[in-house]
Design an enzyme around this catalytic site. Structure first.
Site, PDB file in Angstrom:
ATOM      1  N   ASP A 187       1.077  -1.033   0.099  1.00 36.05           N
ATOM      2  CA  ASP A 187       0.128  -0.170   0.613  1.00 36.05           C
ATOM      3  C   ASP A 187       0.921   1.471  -0.138  1.00 36.05           C
ATOM      4  O   ASP A 187       1.733   0.690  -0.194  1.00 36.05           O
ATOM      5  CB  ASP A 187      -1.633   0.249   1.753  1.00 36.05           C
ATOM      6  CG  ASP A 187      -0.496   0.522   2.811  1.00 36.05           C
ATOM      7  OD1 ASP A 187      -0.034  -0.949   3.362  1.00 36.05           O
ATOM      8  OD2 ASP A 187       0.913   0.934   2.940  1.00 36.05           O
ATOM      9  N   HIS A 194       8.364  -5.527  -1.900  1.00 33.05           N
ATOM     10  CA  HIS A 194       7.106  -6.520  -2.636  1.00 33.05           C
ATOM     11  C   HIS A 194       6.555  -5.951  -3.180  1.00 33.05           C
ATOM     12  O   HIS A 194       5.573  -6.201  -3.922  1.00 33.05           O
ATOM     13  CB  HIS A 194       6.726  -7.401  -1.015  1.00 33.05           C
ATOM     14  CG  HIS A 194       7.051  -8.672   0.198  1.00 33.05           C
ATOM     15  ND1 HIS A 194       6.867  -8.832   0.963  1.00 33.05           N
ATOM     16  CD2 HIS A 194       8.316  -8.949  -0.269  1.00 33.05           C
ATOM     17  CE1 HIS A 194       7.063  -9.130   1.616  1.00 33.05           C
ATOM     18  NE2 HIS A 194       8.311  -9.648   1.158  1.00 33.05           N
TER      19      HIS A 194
HETATM   20  N1  APR Z   1      -0.606  -3.987  15.050  1.00 35.33           N
HETATM   21  C1  APR Z   1       0.308  -4.119  15.229  1.00 35.33           C
HETATM   22  N2  APR Z   1       0.710  -5.367  15.181  1.00 35.33           N
HETATM   23  C2  APR Z   1      -0.369  -5.981  13.869  1.00 35.33           C
HETATM   24  C3  APR Z   1      -1.320  -4.954  14.436  1.00 35.33           C
HETATM   25  C4  APR Z   1      -2.175  -3.785  15.005  1.00 35.33           C
HETATM   26  N3  APR Z   1      -2.916  -3.148  15.023  1.00 35.33           N
HETATM   27  N4  APR Z   1      -2.574  -6.474  13.816  1.00 35.33           N
HETATM   28  C5  APR Z   1      -1.940  -7.515  13.236  1.00 35.33           C
HETATM   29  N5  APR Z   1      -0.415  -6.880  13.512  1.00 35.33           N
HETATM   30  C6  APR Z   1       0.634  -7.756  13.446  1.00 35.33           C
HETATM   31  C7  APR Z   1       0.039  -9.316  13.578  1.00 35.33           C
HETATM   32  O1  APR Z   1       0.600  -9.722  15.218  1.00 35.33           O
HETATM   33  C8  APR Z   1       1.552 -10.173  13.058  1.00 35.33           C
HETATM   34  O2  APR Z   1       2.515  -9.854  13.655  1.00 35.33           O
HETATM   35  O3  APR Z   1       0.950  -7.245  11.877  1.00 35.33           O
HETATM   36  C9  APR Z   1       1.728  -9.149  11.689  1.00 35.33           C
HETATM   37  C10 APR Z   1       0.825  -9.588  10.339  1.00 35.33           C
HETATM   38  O4  APR Z   1       1.890 -10.820   9.570  1.00 35.33           O
HETATM   39  P1  APR Z   1       1.335 -11.350   8.335  1.00 35.33           P
HETATM   40  O5  APR Z   1      -0.218 -11.335   8.376  1.00 35.33           O
HETATM   41  O6  APR Z   1       2.253 -12.857   8.333  1.00 35.33           O
HETATM   42  O7  APR Z   1       1.947 -10.075   7.494  1.00 35.33           O
HETATM   43  P2  APR Z   1       3.696  -9.626   6.908  1.00 35.33           P
HETATM   44  O8  APR Z   1       4.145 -10.313   8.624  1.00 35.33           O
HETATM   45  O9  APR Z   1       3.186  -8.581   6.387  1.00 35.33           O
HETATM   46  O10 APR Z   1       3.320 -11.040   5.817  1.00 35.33           O
HETATM   47  C11 APR Z   1       4.621 -11.200   4.964  1.00 35.33           C
HETATM   48  O11 APR Z   1       4.238 -12.369   3.709  1.00 35.33           O
HETATM   49  O12 APR Z   1       1.836 -13.057   1.757  1.00 35.33           O
HETATM   50  C12 APR Z   1       3.920 -12.424   2.383  1.00 35.33           C
HETATM   51  O13 APR Z   1       4.102 -10.955   0.937  1.00 35.33           O
HETATM   52  C13 APR Z   1       3.292 -10.746   1.906  1.00 35.33           C
HETATM   53  O14 APR Z   1       4.596  -8.957   2.665  1.00 35.33           O
HETATM   54  C14 APR Z   1       3.497 -10.240   2.577  1.00 35.33           C
HETATM   55  C15 APR Z   1       4.677 -10.775   4.075  1.00 35.33           C
END
Ligand code: APR
Length: 235
Positions: free
Chosen positions: A97, A112
């Site tokens: 985003d 990414h």
């Molecule tokens: N504030 C802080 N952290 C949060 C909140 C919040 N309000 N809500 C969720 N989280 C945290 C969760 O605890 C988790 O650790 O955000 C994280 C989300 O994890 P994922 O869904 O795995 O996202 P991400 O780590 O960005 O994924 C990495 O995986 O699918 C691929 O390319 C995609 O960029 C992505 C990569």
């Protein structure tokens, strides 16, 4: 273990948790994107080759959500940190985003890719994405109907890795915000930074898979813990 709040060169890695409170959802939390879509179908080159229309439908929906979303206090705090410490804060994001940019951040490194960009699968040309992307849309450069989102899919090389690794080698503080630590190479950045002598801090709603690799961790919603941390660093 606490860490000193004095930092000269900061590298921040953000994940979906940074934008969760802006309504963009995450991938692996309860009802996250990967619980509703099969990532093999919508986030791999093979999935795009099999069914490009489904992939465009998936990213068109995420692009529409992104355009409706607003930066939250965490995006704004990171932009504030960058303005207060010009050329000393490197913002690396796994997010596609543009909320950090819309909060005023600059030179955000999207490892990414970005929802706002399009890529020609045939010739590699990149351009600003239209709001709705279609399979038959011709590339503005080679005119072949090979338009895809400029997103790094599973099995593809993340972007800007040399620039990121140089920043990690030079950092004295590495902060990971809202990322689960499940996806490499991003999940390994904490070790690269620590190896180069940086202190490391995790800010997350709950412990990530790599929390034990960090010197310190603080838990809570990004819209609270990130502005608090930035206020401490800026004294
Ligand atoms: N504030 C802080 N952290 C949060 C909140 C919040 N309000 N809500 C969720 N989280 C945290 C969760 O605890 C988790 O650790 O955000 C994280 C989300 O994890 P994922 O869904 O795995 O996202 P991400 O780590 O960005 O994924 C990495 O995986 O699918 C691929 O390319 C995609 O960029 C992505 C990569």
């Amino acid at each position: 273990m606490t860490i000193s709040m004095r930092a000269d060169r900061v590298v921040v890695l953000t994940g979906a948790g940074l934008s969760a409170e802006s309504g963009l959802g995450t991938f692996r939390d309860k009802d996250g994107l990967w619980t509703r879509y099969d990532l093999n179908e919508v986030a791999t080159p093979e999935g795009f080759a099999r069914n490009p229309a489904l992939v465009h439908e998936f990213y068109n929906a995420r692009r529409a959500n992104c355009l409706e979303a607003r930066p939250n206090p965490a995006h704004e705090a990171l932009a504030r940190l960058q303005r207060a410490m010009p050329d000393r804060v490197t913002l690396v994001t796994q997010n596609v985003d543009d909320l950090l940019e819309r909060a005023g951040a600059v030179e955000v490194i999207h490892m990414h890719g970005e929802l706002t960009r399009a890529l020609c699968a045939a010739c590699g040309h990149r351009w600003d994405a239209t709001r709705v992307m279609e399979v038959a849309a011709p590339c503005p450069d080679c005119e072949r109907p090979a338009t895809r989102p400029d997103i790094v899919w599973f099995g593809e090389m993340p972007y800007h890795m040399e620039r990121i690794e140089a920043a990690l080698r030079d950092a004295d503080l590495f902060v990971a915000i809202g990322t689960s630590g499940n996806v490499y190479p991003a999940a390994g950045f904490v070790q690269e930074a620590a190896f180069a002598g940086a202190e490391t801090l995790e800010l997350n709603l709950e412990p990530s898979a790599t929390v034990s690799l960090f010197d310190a961790a603080r838990f809570g919603p990004a819209s609270v813990v990130v502005p608090d941390w930035v206020a401490e660093v800026l004294g």
